[in-house]
Design a protein around this motif. Structure first.
Motif, short mmCIF file in Angstrom:
data_model
loop_
_atom_site.label_atom_id
_atom_site.label_comp_id
_atom_site.label_asym_id
_atom_site.label_seq_id
_atom_site.Cartn_x
_atom_site.Cartn_y
_atom_site.Cartn_z
N SER A 1 -12.41 6.16 -0.70
CA SER A 1 -12.84 4.79 -0.97
C SER A 1 -11.63 3.88 -1.17
O SER A 1 -11.60 2.75 -0.67
CB SER A 1 -13.73 4.75 -2.21
OG SER A 1 -14.08 3.43 -2.54
N TYR A 2 -10.64 4.38 -1.89
CA TYR A 2 -9.42 3.59 -2.10
C TYR A 2 -8.71 3.32 -0.78
O TYR A 2 -8.23 2.21 -0.52
CB TYR A 2 -8.49 4.34 -3.06
CG TYR A 2 -7.17 3.65 -3.28
CD1 TYR A 2 -7.10 2.50 -4.07
CD2 TYR A 2 -6.01 4.12 -2.70
CE1 TYR A 2 -5.88 1.85 -4.28
CE2 TYR A 2 -4.79 3.49 -2.89
CZ TYR A 2 -4.73 2.35 -3.69
OH TYR A 2 -3.54 1.71 -3.87
N HIS B 1 0.82 -1.21 0.00
CA HIS B 1 0.00 0.00 0.00
C HIS B 1 0.85 1.26 0.00
O HIS B 1 0.49 2.26 -0.65
CB HIS B 1 -0.93 -0.01 1.22
CG HIS B 1 -2.00 -1.05 1.13
ND1 HIS B 1 -2.65 -1.55 2.24
CD2 HIS B 1 -2.53 -1.71 0.06
CE1 HIS B 1 -3.53 -2.45 1.85
NE2 HIS B 1 -3.48 -2.56 0.55
N LYS C 1 -17.13 -7.10 9.05
CA LYS C 1 -16.27 -7.84 8.12
C LYS C 1 -15.25 -8.68 8.87
O LYS C 1 -14.95 -9.81 8.48
CB LYS C 1 -15.57 -6.85 7.17
CG LYS C 1 -16.45 -6.35 6.03
CD LYS C 1 -15.65 -5.53 5.05
CE LYS C 1 -16.47 -5.15 3.82
NZ LYS C 1 -16.70 -6.29 2.93
N PHE D 1 -9.47 -2.58 4.59
CA PHE D 1 -10.10 -3.90 4.58
C PHE D 1 -9.09 -4.99 4.22
O PHE D 1 -9.10 -6.08 4.79
CB PHE D 1 -11.27 -3.92 3.58
CG PHE D 1 -12.51 -3.22 4.06
CD1 PHE D 1 -13.04 -3.49 5.32
CD2 PHE D 1 -13.17 -2.31 3.26
CE1 PHE D 1 -14.19 -2.85 5.77
CE2 PHE D 1 -14.32 -1.67 3.69
CZ PHE D 1 -14.83 -1.95 4.95
N GLU D 2 -8.21 -4.69 3.27
CA GLU D 2 -7.19 -5.67 2.88
C GLU D 2 -6.22 -5.94 4.03
O GLU D 2 -5.83 -7.09 4.27
CB GLU D 2 -6.43 -5.15 1.66
CG GLU D 2 -7.25 -5.14 0.38
CD GLU D 2 -6.52 -4.50 -0.79
OE1 GLU D 2 -7.01 -4.63 -1.93
OE2 GLU D 2 -5.48 -3.86 -0.56
N ARG E 1 -10.07 3.20 2.23
CA ARG E 1 -10.85 2.23 3.02
C ARG E 1 -10.67 0.81 2.48
O ARG E 1 -10.63 -0.16 3.24
CB ARG E 1 -12.33 2.63 3.02
CG ARG E 1 -12.61 3.90 3.80
CD ARG E 1 -14.11 4.10 4.04
NE ARG E 1 -14.82 4.30 2.79
CZ ARG E 1 -15.01 5.47 2.22
NH1 ARG E 1 -14.51 6.57 2.77
NH2 ARG E 1 -15.70 5.57 1.09
N LYS E 2 -10.53 0.68 1.16
CA LYS E 2 -10.25 -0.63 0.56
C LYS E 2 -8.93 -1.18 1.09
O LYS E 2 -8.81 -2.38 1.42
CB LYS E 2 -10.21 -0.49 -0.96
CG LYS E 2 -9.87 -1.78 -1.71
CD LYS E 2 -9.92 -1.54 -3.21
CE LYS E 2 -9.50 -2.79 -3.98
NZ LYS E 2 -8.05 -3.07 -3.84
N ASN E 3 -7.93 -0.33 1.20
CA ASN E 3 -6.64 -0.74 1.77
C ASN E 3 -6.80 -1.22 3.20
O ASN E 3 -6.15 -2.19 3.63
CB ASN E 3 -5.65 0.41 1.71
CG ASN E 3 -5.18 0.71 0.31
OD1 ASN E 3 -5.41 -0.06 -0.62
ND2 ASN E 3 -4.52 1.85 0.12
N ARG F 1 -16.63 -2.26 9.60
CA ARG F 1 -15.32 -2.89 9.77
C ARG F 1 -15.39 -4.09 10.72
O ARG F 1 -14.83 -5.15 10.43
CB ARG F 1 -14.34 -1.85 10.31
CG ARG F 1 -12.90 -2.32 10.31
CD ARG F 1 -11.96 -1.21 10.71
NE ARG F 1 -10.58 -1.64 10.64
CZ ARG F 1 -9.54 -0.90 11.00
NH1 ARG F 1 -9.75 0.34 11.45
NH2 ARG F 1 -8.30 -1.37 10.90
#
Length: 415
Positions: free
Chosen positions: A351-352, A288, A410, A358-359, A354-356, A407
């Motif tokens: 959004s990008y 990231h 998930k 989650f990963e 937050r995607k990081n 979060r």
């Protein structure tokens, strides 16, 4: 073209400012509407009192942000359409008529100083009213202003060379000065990533090697398992300024180091600390940081190429309140107005990010225990007074981390 640019700029400034104010008001209303009910997923671990404290803390910060947004918009109008930048330039032109690069640097520094002075009351109020009221501020006014002076000194020490390099290239490097500046800027950023942990961060905080041998062994085993090589494990004296807790890794290449706030170590047990670190390592394993660097370089390339074109357009200056074009004025105008034009990108960038997150959470669930990461996050939400019920639209624009309920849901599915 100048009139068209003025109209577009004023229209976008009004639109973005009203959008920011509307989002802030939505957020406060949403948080307060959910103030008296702890979300079901958190009822066992977070009391109603803690939930209400978080709601009030978030609302107080957002109300202050509303005033700051208005002040920044007014200041931007003054600098541009109001002719403020031209006035600052005229003052320095009268003092230094024949030294364009030095004059340009002083004009830019003057504008930055004025902007900082406008921001100062808001920063001070947040620390000594809002954070103080909610039990987070640990600074004294003396420490606050000492930090401000240090930041200004370090910023000047590091920023002045790159600023003079930019103005020198704009003046004498020909048509493709922007490309050469992009190369210099990219190298400078990589250098900062390498030297920040060792030389810059210690100016503001004390970093001590992690002394807990049991915890150190657990962490080193996790680092080895994940293939992460660091310069060391350090504890930062975050408690001297705030009671907020955090952990991160910083640096680039051989200078990478893992840093824990002392407040974090005081609140979490060994399993939870390991899970938090596993999350941070998830950012490393998914590259990231490297991806963000590449994105930064790509955006700066496009931005500087655009500036290289705008610099040659008379309407660019005239449409933004400047009557005497120059290289440094082009640079300053671009820095001032570009946030208005790229505001629409905020939700995509958030959004990008937050995607990081989650990963990184998914990686942590594989190399530690999702249960412990959940427990750690819940403690941090509670102790940092992070609202559990942000307005979804406000969150979509501004939050780099996913909302707490999403979060945790998930992570629970990964147990």
């Amino acid at each position: 073209m100048a009139t068209t640019l003025s109209s577009i700029f004023i229209g976008l400034l009004i639109l973005t400012t009203l959008t920011r104010l509307w989002l802030a008001r939505r957020h406060v209303n949403y948080v307060q509407a959910n103030r008296n009910q702890v979300p079901d997923a958190f009822k066992q671990n977070i009391s109603l009192e803690s939930h209400q404290k978080a709601a009030d803390y978030s609302s107080a910060k957002t109300r202050l942000a509303i005033l700051e947004t208005i002040a920044q918009a007014v200041l931007l109008v003054i600098f541009t359409i109001g002719g403020g930048l031209q006035i600052v330039d005229s003052v320095w032109r009268s003092l230094l008529p024949n030294l364009e690069i030095l004059r340009g640097a002083l004009v830019i520094l003057s504008v930055m100083l004025i902007s900082s002075l406008v921001d100062l009351p808001f920063d001070y109020y947040k620390s000594f009213n809002i954070d103080d009221r909610f039990g987070f501020n640990k600074m004294t006014p003396r420490m606050f202003f000492a930090d401000m002076i240090k930041q200004a000194f370090v910023g000047l020490l590091l920023g002045a060379p790159i600023l003079f390099a930019a103005l020198w290239l704009m003046q004498g490097a020909g048509e493709y000065w922007w490309f050469y500046l992009w190369v210099v800027w990219s190298v400078f950023n990589l250098l900062m990533l390498a030297i920040y942990p060792t030389f810059i961060a210690p100016i503001f905080n004390k970093f001590s090697p992690l002394a807990d041998d049991s915890l150190k062994s657990r962490i080193e085993a996790l680092l080895t398992k994940c293939g992460f090589k660091s310069q060391g494990l350090f504890v930062m004296d975050g408690s001297t300024r705030s009671s907020h807790g955090n952990a991160y890794f910083t640096g680039f290449g051989a200078s990478k180091r893992v840093v824990f706030f002392d407040t974090l170590l005081d609140r979490l047990d060994v399993n939870e600390i390991e899970a938090v670190l596993a999350h941070e390592l998830g950012h490393f394993k998914h590259h990231h940081v490297i991806k963000r660097i590449i994105m930064l370089f790509a955006m700066s390339f496009v931005g500087l190429a655009l500036l290289g074109w705008l610099q040659q357009q008379a309407w660019f200056y005239q449409g933004l309140g400047v009557t005497e074009p120059s290289n440094y004025i082009a640079l300053m105008l671009f820095l001032l107005v570009s946030p208005v034009f790229v505001f629409i990108l905020r939700p995509f960038m958030a959004s990008y990010s937050r995607k990081n997150e989650f990963e990184a959470d998914a990686y942590a669930a594989k190399h530690a225990d999702a249960k412990y990461l959940i427990e750690a996050l819940v403690k941090l939400y509670r102790d940092n007074a992070s609202t559990l019920t942000p307005d979804p639209l406000h969150s979509a624009f501004y939050d780099s981390h996913p909302p707490a309920s999403i979060r945790i849901a998930k992570l629970s599915a990964l147990q």
